[in-house]
Write a protein that holds these residues in place. Structure first.
Motif, PDB file in Angstrom:
ATOM      1  N   GLY A 115      -8.350   0.945   4.598  1.00 39.66           N
ATOM      2  CA  GLY A 115      -8.341   2.339   4.380  1.00 39.66           C
ATOM      3  C   GLY A 115      -7.487   2.773   2.904  1.00 39.66           C
ATOM      4  O   GLY A 115      -7.881   3.717   2.183  1.00 39.66           O
ATOM      5  N   ARG A 116      -6.635   1.895   2.919  1.00 40.71           N
ATOM      6  CA  ARG A 116      -5.713   1.906   1.856  1.00 40.71           C
ATOM      7  C   ARG A 116      -6.334   1.700   0.341  1.00 40.71           C
ATOM      8  O   ARG A 116      -6.474   2.544  -0.649  1.00 40.71           O
ATOM      9  CB  ARG A 116      -4.392   1.238   1.775  1.00 40.71           C
ATOM     10  N   VAL A 117      -7.200   0.839   0.455  1.00 44.42           N
ATOM     11  CA  VAL A 117      -8.240   0.406  -0.680  1.00 44.42           C
ATOM     12  C   VAL A 117      -8.945   1.317  -0.986  1.00 44.42           C
ATOM     13  O   VAL A 117      -9.079   1.918  -2.159  1.00 44.42           O
ATOM     14  CB  VAL A 117      -8.901  -1.004  -0.405  1.00 44.42           C
ATOM     15  N   LEU A 118      -9.727   2.109  -0.173  1.00 41.29           N
ATOM     16  CA  LEU A 118     -10.689   3.070  -0.214  1.00 41.29           C
ATOM     17  C   LEU A 118      -9.848   4.523  -0.757  1.00 41.29           C
ATOM     18  O   LEU A 118     -10.574   4.933  -1.649  1.00 41.29           O
ATOM     19  CB  LEU A 118     -11.448   3.342   1.117  1.00 41.29           C
TER      20      LEU A 118
ATOM     21  N   VAL B   6      -6.958   8.550  -4.865  1.00 41.14           N
ATOM     22  CA  VAL B   6      -5.440   9.168  -4.939  1.00 41.14           C
ATOM     23  C   VAL B   6      -4.709   8.414  -6.016  1.00 41.14           C
ATOM     24  O   VAL B   6      -4.842   7.303  -6.144  1.00 41.14           O
ATOM     25  CB  VAL B   6      -4.837   9.503  -3.899  1.00 41.14           C
ATOM     26  N   ASP B   7      -3.715   8.881  -6.620  1.00 38.14           N
ATOM     27  CA  ASP B   7      -2.855   8.358  -7.486  1.00 38.14           C
ATOM     28  C   ASP B   7      -1.753   7.462  -6.647  1.00 38.14           C
ATOM     29  O   ASP B   7      -1.490   7.580  -5.437  1.00 38.14           O
ATOM     30  CB  ASP B   7      -1.928   9.130  -8.199  1.00 38.14           C
TER      31      ASP B   7
ATOM     32  N   TRP C 213      -1.982   8.963   2.464  1.00 40.34           N
ATOM     33  CA  TRP C 213      -1.920   7.975   1.723  1.00 40.34           C
ATOM     34  C   TRP C 213      -0.301   7.179   2.043  1.00 40.34           C
ATOM     35  O   TRP C 213      -0.272   6.265   2.049  1.00 40.34           O
ATOM     36  CB  TRP C 213      -2.128   8.510   0.303  1.00 40.34           C
ATOM     37  N   ARG C 214       0.631   8.046   2.005  1.00 39.68           N
ATOM     38  CA  ARG C 214       2.105   7.585   2.368  1.00 39.68           C
ATOM     39  C   ARG C 214       2.025   6.733   3.605  1.00 39.68           C
ATOM     40  O   ARG C 214       2.683   5.806   3.815  1.00 39.68           O
ATOM     41  CB  ARG C 214       2.950   8.775   2.326  1.00 39.68           C
ATOM     42  N   PHE C 215       1.285   7.445   4.732  1.00 35.57           N
ATOM     43  CA  PHE C 215       1.263   6.768   5.888  1.00 35.57           C
ATOM     44  C   PHE C 215       0.596   5.164   5.692  1.00 35.57           C
ATOM     45  O   PHE C 215       0.944   4.135   6.276  1.00 35.57           O
ATOM     46  CB  PHE C 215       0.410   7.528   6.987  1.00 35.57           C
TER      47      PHE C 215
ATOM     48  N   ALA D  78      -4.420  -7.448  -9.660  1.00 39.52           N
ATOM     49  CA  ALA D  78      -4.106  -5.954  -9.806  1.00 39.52           C
ATOM     50  C   ALA D  78      -3.544  -5.651  -8.349  1.00 39.52           C
ATOM     51  O   ALA D  78      -4.063  -6.226  -7.569  1.00 39.52           O
ATOM     52  CB  ALA D  78      -5.157  -5.428 -10.242  1.00 39.52           C
ATOM     53  N   PRO D  79      -3.073  -4.573  -8.177  1.00 45.77           N
ATOM     54  CA  PRO D  79      -2.454  -3.961  -6.736  1.00 45.77           C
ATOM     55  C   PRO D  79      -3.857  -4.061  -5.874  1.00 45.77           C
ATOM     56  O   PRO D  79      -3.625  -4.305  -4.593  1.00 45.77           O
ATOM     57  CB  PRO D  79      -1.803  -2.827  -7.076  1.00 45.77           C
ATOM     58  N   VAL D  80      -4.912  -3.384  -6.318  1.00 49.72           N
ATOM     59  CA  VAL D  80      -5.769  -2.988  -5.385  1.00 49.72           C
ATOM     60  C   VAL D  80      -6.640  -4.314  -4.933  1.00 49.72           C
ATOM     61  O   VAL D  80      -7.028  -4.633  -3.761  1.00 49.72           O
ATOM     62  CB  VAL D  80      -7.084  -2.277  -6.215  1.00 49.72           C
TER      63      VAL D  80
END
Lengths: 107, 106
Positions: B29-32, B37-38, B46-48, B69-71
């Motif tokens: 979910g974070r990747v998608l 979002v920034d 996103w923060r969760f 890279a982060p992603v």
């Protein structure tokens, strides 16, 4: 050497292992359906592709561990040519069991 | 064996497996979400996602070259968690302590 060539090589060896390593591909295939089934809508071809992707990515990840250890040991602030070489060599070594099938079948 | 009795008999497998599955899907979910979002977005979802998966990302970053890279690091985290679940089930299976693969779905 341009860094993109390292990345292409690493991805290439990962792909070879993900497609042609029969042992790990079947092992991953057995587990993908129960563990990641909801992602794949029960499609057999998607399951096979996902299993292949898991093996490929695992090859790249595991191949990167010696490079990461080297970077930490030398205190490098970022990756350099040596660590990228180690990463490339690591993935190449891990892809060795699949090379025979790759040379025999080809892409 | 029914679902509830399997859950009771193999709780030591199902509980960690559920936590790892939740982490794995949150990482995906974070990747998608990261595509939309920034990185410093105040969006609460996103923060969760970031708060839940940051410890995993920190561990994965230790064994990943710094150029990643982060992603990609998040995607690597997803794959690590997948193989961790596989390894966990397989290890228990070797000692005949886990349900068969068909009962491991979550």
């Amino acid at each position: 050497m341009n860094r993109n060539f390292y990345f292409i090589g690493i991805a290439f060896f990962g792909m070879i292992n993900g497609i042609f390593n029969q042992l790990w591909l079947i092992f991953a295939l057995l587990y993908v359906k129960p563990l990641a089934g909801p992602l794949l809508f029960g499609s057999v071809s998607l399951t096979l592709m996902f299993a292949s992707l898991m093996v490929s990515t695992a090859t790249v990840i595991v191949g990167g561990i010696p490079a990461a250890i080297y970077e930490r040991a030398t205190g490098a602030s970022e990756s350099n040519n040596v660590s990228l070489w180690i990463w490339l060599a690591g993935t190449a070594l891990l892809a060795l069991p699949a090379v025979g099938n790759f040379l025999q079948i080809g892409l | 064996m029914g679902t509830s009795s399997s859950l009771a008999a193999y709780w030591y497998f199902h509980l960690p497996n559920f936590v790892l599955a939740a982490l794995m899907y949150t990482m995906l979910g974070r990747v998608l979400l990261g595509l939309m979002v920034d990185a410093d977005s105040p969006n609460y979802i996103w923060r969760f996602f970031c708060r839940v998966t940051d410890p995993v990302v920190a561990v994965v970053a230790l064994v990943t070259p710094k150029i990643t890279a982060p992603v990609l690091l998040w995607l690597f985290g997803f794959v690590w968690l997948f193989w961790l679940r596989v390894g966990f089930h397989y290890t228990l299976l070797l000692f005949n302590l886990a349900p068969r693969v068909g009962g491991a779905a979550s």
